[in-house]
Write an enzyme that holds these catalytic residues in place. Structure first.
Site, PDB file in Angstrom:
ATOM      1  N   PRO A   1      -3.988   0.424  18.553  1.00 15.10           N
ATOM      2  CA  PRO A   1      -3.726  -0.065  17.192  1.00 15.10           C
ATOM      3  C   PRO A   1      -3.932   0.970  16.095  1.00 15.10           C
ATOM      4  O   PRO A   1      -3.660   0.670  14.926  1.00 15.10           O
ATOM      5  CB  PRO A   1      -4.718  -1.219  17.048  1.00 15.10           C
TER       6      PRO A   1
ATOM      7  N   LYS B   1       1.365   0.227  15.030  1.00 13.89           N
ATOM      8  CA  LYS B   1       2.750   0.191  15.496  1.00 13.89           C
ATOM      9  C   LYS B   1       3.112  -1.009  16.361  1.00 13.89           C
ATOM     10  O   LYS B   1       4.297  -1.274  16.580  1.00 13.89           O
ATOM     11  CB  LYS B   1       3.066   1.475  16.293  1.00 13.89           C
TER      12      LYS B   1
ATOM     13  N   HIS C   1       0.844  -1.200   0.000  1.00 12.51           N
ATOM     14  CA  HIS C   1       0.000   0.000   0.000  1.00 12.51           C
ATOM     15  C   HIS C   1       0.877   1.246   0.000  1.00 12.51           C
ATOM     16  O   HIS C   1       1.731   1.418   0.868  1.00 12.51           O
ATOM     17  CB  HIS C   1      -0.907   0.017   1.236  1.00 12.51           C
TER      18      HIS C   1
ATOM     19  N   TYR D   1      -9.384   5.364   7.391  1.00  9.82           N
ATOM     20  CA  TYR D   1      -9.582   5.777   8.784  1.00  9.82           C
ATOM     21  C   TYR D   1     -10.681   6.831   8.788  1.00  9.82           C
ATOM     22  O   TYR D   1     -10.545   7.871   8.142  1.00  9.82           O
ATOM     23  CB  TYR D   1      -8.305   6.365   9.369  1.00  9.82           C
TER      24      TYR D   1
ATOM     25  N   TYR E   1       3.826   6.952   9.879  1.00  6.10           N
ATOM     26  CA  TYR E   1       3.030   5.772   9.528  1.00  6.10           C
ATOM     27  C   TYR E   1       3.890   4.694   8.869  1.00  6.10           C
ATOM     28  O   TYR E   1       3.760   3.514   9.184  1.00  6.10           O
ATOM     29  CB  TYR E   1       1.876   6.173   8.597  1.00  6.10           C
TER      30      TYR E   1
END
Length: 389
Positions: free
Chosen positions: A293, A297, A72, A201, A384
């Site tokens: 979560p 990480k 991704h 998200y 990220y």
């Protein structure tokens, strides 16, 4: 039995450490209280940083990940009725993440360990750690009614938040930091195609939602829920209806639903224990730290701990103790950055009971800033995909 390193915990952290030590010519046993099937039955995260995929390649277990995992190059933030893509690759000079389930990572490591004929003790009961403040530590356990004692040079505690490793450290030697969040995640796994090609998200007045996946045909979805909620209170239809309400209209309309094959609620917390070394005992992964979560990480932090520890132990056996002496400091420097990011992203995307309309307006303003400021988006993207190891 005598080995150089006794690894307590047979999840991904313990098995990855065992594989790295094997590659370095260091003898080790993995001791796990649960059965192999139980460990593989745990449904966990599935977003791997570039550094983690590189480490799995270094360990010699990356082939299936590259064949079946999904690369991704971005994520989407959904709010205000629309969703906006954060281009991770563009913002980080080409870095990406890999979607490959933690269960599959563990399976690959288990298979590699079994193929090499390395020592693993599953269903080890009454595990206890001894003499790690000296030079001849021991781990004792009972397996199928037979008592065992392992003598070793070092103990690696990779047995999670509730494991025996951290609990074996005197309370006076530990300092802990913790924040428990006032909500949980209700998660559903289904044999349905993902609603989007990349993770979404969603910040919504009804609560946070996450659209994730394990493959092109298997999806993992989450919705924010109350801490005291129960998974059995939610029918599949009720879950899908709630998820739709929290998504942008075009995503809600394209959502493919189906029977859940797993449904559970996970609480969210941030937790760090310092230090991460106590004599000849080293803590790694969830035994030392927990992150919510949201930032993906947890597994990646465990992998970075294991990387530092494997290299420190290899250095020790080559005559250099610098790595083991600096292990805790090195790990915690990275851990706290991940804790900060995970706390920030959680605070940005979730609805807090005491936030009110003012808090929601602040979130909307920051989200708007994120998608219009390259500098702000770059900060999110860098964290990220993972900071350099």
């Amino acid at each position: 039995m005598r080995v150089q390193v006794a690894i307590v915990g047979g999840g991904p952290a313990g098995h990855l450490l065992g594989q790295l030590l094997y590659k370095a010519g260091i003898s080790a046993i993995v001791i796990e209280q649960r059965s192999q099937d139980y460990v593989l039955g745990r449904i966990r995260a599935g977003v791997l940083e570039q550094g983690t995929t590189d480490l799995l390649d270094e360990a010699g277990v990356g082939s299936r990940m590259h064949a079946e995992g999904l690369v991704h190059g971005g994520i989407s933030l959904s709010f205000g009725g629309s969703h906006h893509r954060i281009d991770l690759q563009k913002l980080t000079g080409g870095k990406s993440v890999m979607v490959y389930g933690q269960t599959e990572v563990t399976r690959d490591l288990m298979n590699a360990r079994a193929a090499a004929g390395l020592a693993t003790a599953y269903e080890a009961e009454n595990v206890s750690l001894h003499d790690f403040d000296g030079t001849r530590p021991k781990v004792r356990y009972v397996q199928h009614g037979v008592a065992h004692e392992v003598e070793c040079d070092f103990i690696a505690g990779c047995d999670g938040f509730h494991g025996v490793s951290r609990a074996s450290v005197p309370a006076s030697a530990l300092k802990t930091f913790e924040r428990v969040y006032p909500f949980g995640w209700l998660g559903v796994l289904s044999e349905t195609p993902p609603v989007a090609e990349e993770l979404v998200y969603s910040n919504h007045a009804r609560g946070f939602a996450l659209c994730s996946m394990r493959s092109h045909t298997r999806s993992r979805y989450y919705v924010q829920c109350a801490l005291d909620d129960k998974a059995e209170r939610w029918s599949d239809d009720a879950f899908w209806d709630e998820l739709r309400r929290r998504l942008a209209p075009e995503l809600a309309e394209s959502l493919v639903t189906g029977p859940s094959i797993e449904k559970s609620i996970a609480p969210l917390r941030s937790f760090v224990a310092e230090p991460m070394r106590f004599g000849r005992l080293f803590l790694a992964g969830d035994a030392a730290h927990i992150v919510p979560p949201t930032g993906a990480k947890g597994l990646n932090l465990a992998a970075s701990d294991v990387r530092y520890l494997a290299r420190a132990l290899a250095g020790f056996y080559a005559g250099d103790e610098t790595g083991i002496d600096r292990y805790s400091e090195t790990c915690l420097h990275r851990v706290w950055k991940a804790v900060r990011f995970s706390w920030w992203f959680t605070s940005l995307m979730h609805q807090f009971p005491d936030g009110g309309e003012f808090g929601h307006k602040l979130q909307e303003a920051e989200l708007d800033y994120l998608i219009h400021s390259p500098a702000a988006a770059t900060s999110l993207a860098e964290n990220y995909v993972g900071l350099p190891l």
